[in-house]
Design a protein around this motif. Structure first.
Motif, mmCIF file in Angstrom:
data_model
loop_
_atom_site.group_PDB
_atom_site.id
_atom_site.type_symbol
_atom_site.label_atom_id
_atom_site.label_comp_id
_atom_site.label_asym_id
_atom_site.label_seq_id
_atom_site.Cartn_x
_atom_site.Cartn_y
_atom_site.Cartn_z
ATOM 1 N N GLU A 80 0.796 -1.234 0.000
ATOM 2 C CA GLU A 80 0.000 0.000 0.000
ATOM 3 C C GLU A 80 0.828 1.285 0.000
ATOM 4 O OE1 GLU A 80 -3.397 0.141 -0.266
ATOM 5 O OE2 GLU A 80 -3.252 -2.029 -0.575
ATOM 6 N N TRP A 81 1.955 1.281 0.693
ATOM 7 C CA TRP A 81 2.746 2.499 0.844
ATOM 8 C C TRP A 81 3.804 2.539 -0.241
ATOM 9 C CZ3 TRP A 81 5.921 3.889 5.867
ATOM 10 C CH2 TRP A 81 6.214 5.250 5.854
ATOM 11 N N THR A 82 3.383 2.940 -1.421
ATOM 12 C CA THR A 82 4.269 2.894 -2.583
ATOM 13 C C THR A 82 5.051 4.190 -2.796
ATOM 14 O OG1 THR A 82 2.441 3.546 -4.025
ATOM 15 C CG2 THR A 82 2.849 1.171 -3.743
ATOM 16 N N ASP A 83 4.622 5.273 -2.179
ATOM 17 C CA ASP A 83 5.326 6.547 -2.295
ATOM 18 C C ASP A 83 5.693 6.998 -0.885
ATOM 19 O OD1 ASP A 83 6.264 9.115 -2.774
ATOM 20 O OD2 ASP A 83 4.709 9.586 -4.236
ATOM 21 N N MET A 84 6.964 6.954 -0.568
ATOM 22 C CA MET A 84 7.419 7.232 0.792
ATOM 23 C C MET A 84 7.413 8.721 1.139
ATOM 24 S SD MET A 84 7.937 4.207 1.827
ATOM 25 C CE MET A 84 8.939 4.186 3.275
#
Length: 78
Positions: free
Chosen positions: A61-65
């Protein structure tokens, strides 16, 4: 002679415990013990599972940090 020490267990890392995935206003994710209340400023995503399952969920889900505010600022400057 040295005295043997008992290792300290950290309740946040015990395998077998259930964790929920929480997210803040900047779309940053974290694992949190299922038994504990969600801290202020964080929202429950609705996912819970083992530490491995919760980590896998966050990886998917967390593809863009980048924090959400940075994403918006960079999009505005294009």
């Amino acid at each position: 002679m040295t005295t043997p020490t008992t290792p300290t267990l950290n309740s946040y890392t015990i395998d077998g415990d259930l964790f929920k995935v929480i997210k803040n206003a900047e779309n940053q994710y974290s694992l949190w013990p299922e038994k504990k209340a969600t801290p202020a400023g964080w929202t429950d995503t609705g996912f819970s599972g083992s530490k491995t399952e919760a980590t896998d969920y966050v990886d998917r889900e967390w593809t863009d940090m980048r924090p959400l505010s940075l994403q918006k600022a960079m999009a505005a400057n294009k």
